[in-house]
Scaffold this motif. Structure first.
Motif, PDB file in Angstrom:
ATOM      1  N   ALA A 181      -9.616 -10.043  -9.864  1.00 41.05           N
ATOM      2  CA  ALA A 181      -8.580  -9.170  -9.304  1.00 41.05           C
ATOM      3  C   ALA A 181      -8.985  -8.662  -7.926  1.00 41.05           C
ATOM      4  N   MET A 182      -9.520  -9.577  -7.111  1.00 40.79           N
ATOM      5  CA  MET A 182     -10.057  -9.193  -5.797  1.00 40.79           C
ATOM      6  C   MET A 182      -8.999  -8.490  -4.957  1.00 40.79           C
ATOM      7  N   GLY A 183      -9.394  -7.383  -4.384  1.00 43.21           N
ATOM      8  CA  GLY A 183      -8.489  -6.569  -3.588  1.00 43.21           C
ATOM      9  C   GLY A 183      -7.865  -5.435  -4.366  1.00 43.21           C
ATOM     10  N   GLY A 184      -8.153  -5.351  -5.656  1.00 39.89           N
ATOM     11  CA  GLY A 184      -7.475  -4.369  -6.502  1.00 39.89           C
ATOM     12  C   GLY A 184      -8.209  -3.060  -6.726  1.00 39.89           C
ATOM     13  N   ALA A 185      -9.464  -2.956  -6.311  1.00 41.81           N
ATOM     14  CA  ALA A 185     -10.264  -1.790  -6.706  1.00 41.81           C
ATOM     15  C   ALA A 185      -9.640  -0.472  -6.236  1.00 41.81           C
ATOM     16  N   MET A 234      -9.494  -7.827   1.531  1.00 36.09           N
ATOM     17  CA  MET A 234      -8.410  -8.518   0.831  1.00 36.09           C
ATOM     18  C   MET A 234      -7.318  -7.533   0.435  1.00 36.09           C
ATOM     19  N   GLY A 235      -7.707  -6.305   0.130  1.00 36.11           N
ATOM     20  CA  GLY A 235      -6.730  -5.275  -0.208  1.00 36.11           C
ATOM     21  C   GLY A 235      -6.523  -4.294   0.938  1.00 36.11           C
ATOM     22  N   ILE A 236      -6.507  -4.797   2.155  1.00 37.10           N
ATOM     23  CA  ILE A 236      -6.517  -3.888   3.320  1.00 37.10           C
ATOM     24  C   ILE A 236      -5.259  -3.024   3.356  1.00 37.10           C
ATOM     25  N   GLY A 237      -4.146  -3.546   2.838  1.00 36.02           N
ATOM     26  CA  GLY A 237      -2.926  -2.738   2.802  1.00 36.02           C
ATOM     27  C   GLY A 237      -3.085  -1.495   1.943  1.00 36.02           C
ATOM     28  N   ALA A 238      -3.956  -1.591   0.946  1.00 33.39           N
ATOM     29  CA  ALA A 238      -4.162  -0.444   0.055  1.00 33.39           C
ATOM     30  C   ALA A 238      -4.742   0.752   0.804  1.00 33.39           C
ATOM     31  N   ILE A 239      -5.419   0.504   1.910  1.00 32.73           N
ATOM     32  CA  ILE A 239      -5.927   1.630   2.710  1.00 32.73           C
ATOM     33  C   ILE A 239      -4.749   2.482   3.183  1.00 32.73           C
ATOM     34  N   ALA A 240      -3.668   1.816   3.566  1.00 36.42           N
ATOM     35  CA  ALA A 240      -2.452   2.539   3.977  1.00 36.42           C
ATOM     36  C   ALA A 240      -1.751   3.167   2.773  1.00 36.42           C
ATOM     37  N   THR A 241      -1.697   2.433   1.680  1.00 38.25           N
ATOM     38  CA  THR A 241      -1.019   2.974   0.488  1.00 38.25           C
ATOM     39  C   THR A 241      -1.730   4.223  -0.008  1.00 38.25           C
ATOM     40  N   LEU A 242      -3.052   4.191  -0.063  1.00 37.94           N
ATOM     41  CA  LEU A 242      -3.802   5.364  -0.519  1.00 37.94           C
ATOM     42  C   LEU A 242      -3.622   6.533   0.451  1.00 37.94           C
ATOM     43  N   ALA A 277     -12.235   2.938  11.090  1.00 36.71           N
ATOM     44  CA  ALA A 277     -11.190   3.150  12.108  1.00 36.71           C
ATOM     45  C   ALA A 277      -9.824   2.749  11.567  1.00 36.71           C
ATOM     46  N   VAL A 278      -9.799   1.686  10.762  1.00 40.86           N
ATOM     47  CA  VAL A 278      -8.545   1.281  10.114  1.00 40.86           C
ATOM     48  C   VAL A 278      -8.036   2.426   9.239  1.00 40.86           C
ATOM     49  N   ALA A 279      -8.954   2.985   8.441  1.00 42.59           N
ATOM     50  CA  ALA A 279      -8.554   4.070   7.544  1.00 42.59           C
ATOM     51  C   ALA A 279      -8.034   5.267   8.339  1.00 42.59           C
TER      52      ALA A 279
END
Lengths: 172, 199
Positions: B57-61, B88-96, B132-134
């Motif tokens: 489930a890479m990207g899911g943590a 792999m879950g870089i969008g999750a940084i925005a979602t969180l 910086a992304v975060a």
């Protein structure tokens, strides 16, 4: 957006299933549910950047003792496949409502390939699929599909047909 | 046009020492680890029911962390993952960031490599700065740690505030440590430790 008559009953079915987390990638067909979720103090509504995030979020909800639903359209199903290994391996529930594109008066040809493949792809990935074509069936299918997902800890998808939702109008 | 082959210097921290520090005396900290080395690191730091290890489930943590943080608002959730898994879950940084949970932190153990697959360089050695992304995604608190004093200072913060931290670790290989990989077992013992019933 005002809900079509069946949509309030679907939201009520989600509430009756004790779902308290609603993750979504927006779709016009889900707009009513999304609006209701954001207005509901007992529902945590989370907008995603991509659909598979919702599978992982639902897993976290289950680990913590809550129930989640993922709202997406059929074009997002393809993004989800590897992440479905999570509920399957962990024997967790997973519940998703999918609005179908590409099957009923579709204007946008880019929606057709994934829309056509959606039931087969979900089935191949181990997800139980139920389809709603008639408004009168929507709430009941959602209620019993949620029961299957959460009571038997399996992944379940309810597909809302494009005929039910209404084809998106591009040229007015 | 010529390309520069200048890579940034590697991190120097020992990943096992970093994990041992972050997870020392965990109490009821809820820990989610990412596919690959951070799962082994957390296992090596001490297997416990409230560690949930990803073996796939890479990207899911990070997103598992979000669902868990919403479900358990009185406890703190620490997602400890690697640069490749978070990329792999870089969008999750925005979602969180958008979800703004006060009880959720992310610690990225950044060796700038895909360690599981032959240590190929990841984007964090090619110019991507995940802290910086975060920050650009709206995380109010971000940090970068490059020495153990900084890691020690992060340890309490990662248990009490919504912090996105990047910890620059050495790409050196460490001995494998394999915690349980049966997802159903990991799920049941995690829920049981929270007092949640089986089906």
């Amino acid at each position: 957006m005002s809900g079509q008559t069946w949509q309030p009953a679907v939201y009520a079915a989600l509430k009756a299933a004790r779902i308290t987390q609603l993750a979504y990638v927006p779709d016009a067909g889900h707009a009513y549910l999304i609006e209701q979720a954001h207005a509901d103090p007992d529902m945590e509504a989370v907008v995603l950047t991509t659909e598979e995030e919702g599978i992982a979020m639902a897993a976290g909800a289950w680990l913590g003792g809550q129930r989640a639903v993922l709202l997406m359209q059929s074009s997002g199903v393809g993004n989800c496949i590897n992440m479905l290994s999570l509920p399957l391996n962990c024997r967790m529930p997973f519940f998703t409502l999918v609005t179908m594109r590409g099957e009923w008066g579709e204007f946008n040809p880019w929606q057709v390939p994934m829309g056509s493949a959606t039931p087969a792809v979900l089935g191949a990935a181990g997800v139980h699929c139920r389809r709603v074509d008639e408004p009168k069936d929507a709430a009941e299918v959602v209620a019993y599909s949620a029961a299957l997902a959460f009571d038997s800890a399996v992944p379940v998808a309810v597909l809302f047909s494009q005929r039910l939702i209404g084809a998106k109008v591009f040229v007015k | 046009m010529s390309r520069s082959n200048a890579y940034p210097p590697d991190g120097t921290l020992d990943r096992r020492a970093v994990a041992a520090c972050l997870l020392r005396d965990p109490g009821d900290l809820l820990v989610v680890t990412g596919l690959g080395s951070t799962t082994y690191d957390a296992g090596a730091a001490g297997d416990r029911p409230l560690n949930f290890y990803l073996w796939g489930a890479m990207g899911g943590a990070a997103m598992i962390g979000l669902g868990l943080a919403i479900a358990q608002p009185t406890k703190h959730v620490l997602v400890m993952t690697g640069d490749g898994e978070q990329l792999m879950g870089i969008g999750a940084i925005a979602t969180l960031a958008g979800a703004r949970r006060p009880n959720l932190s992310v610690a990225v153990l950044d060796n700038a490599r895909f360690g599981e697959t032959g240590a190929q360089r990841s984007h964090t050695s090619l110019g991507t700065d995940l802290a910086a992304v975060a920050k650009a995604c709206g995380w109010e608190a971000t940090a970068v740690a490059e020495d153990m004093d900084a890691v020690e200072a992060l340890r309490p913060r990662l248990r009490r505030e919504p912090l996105f931290a990047v910890i620059r670790i050495s790409p050196a290989e460490v001995p494998r440590h394999l915690p349980p990989r049966d997802g159903a077992y990991l799920t049941h013992r995690f829920r049981a430790a929270l007092g949640l019933p089986p089906l």
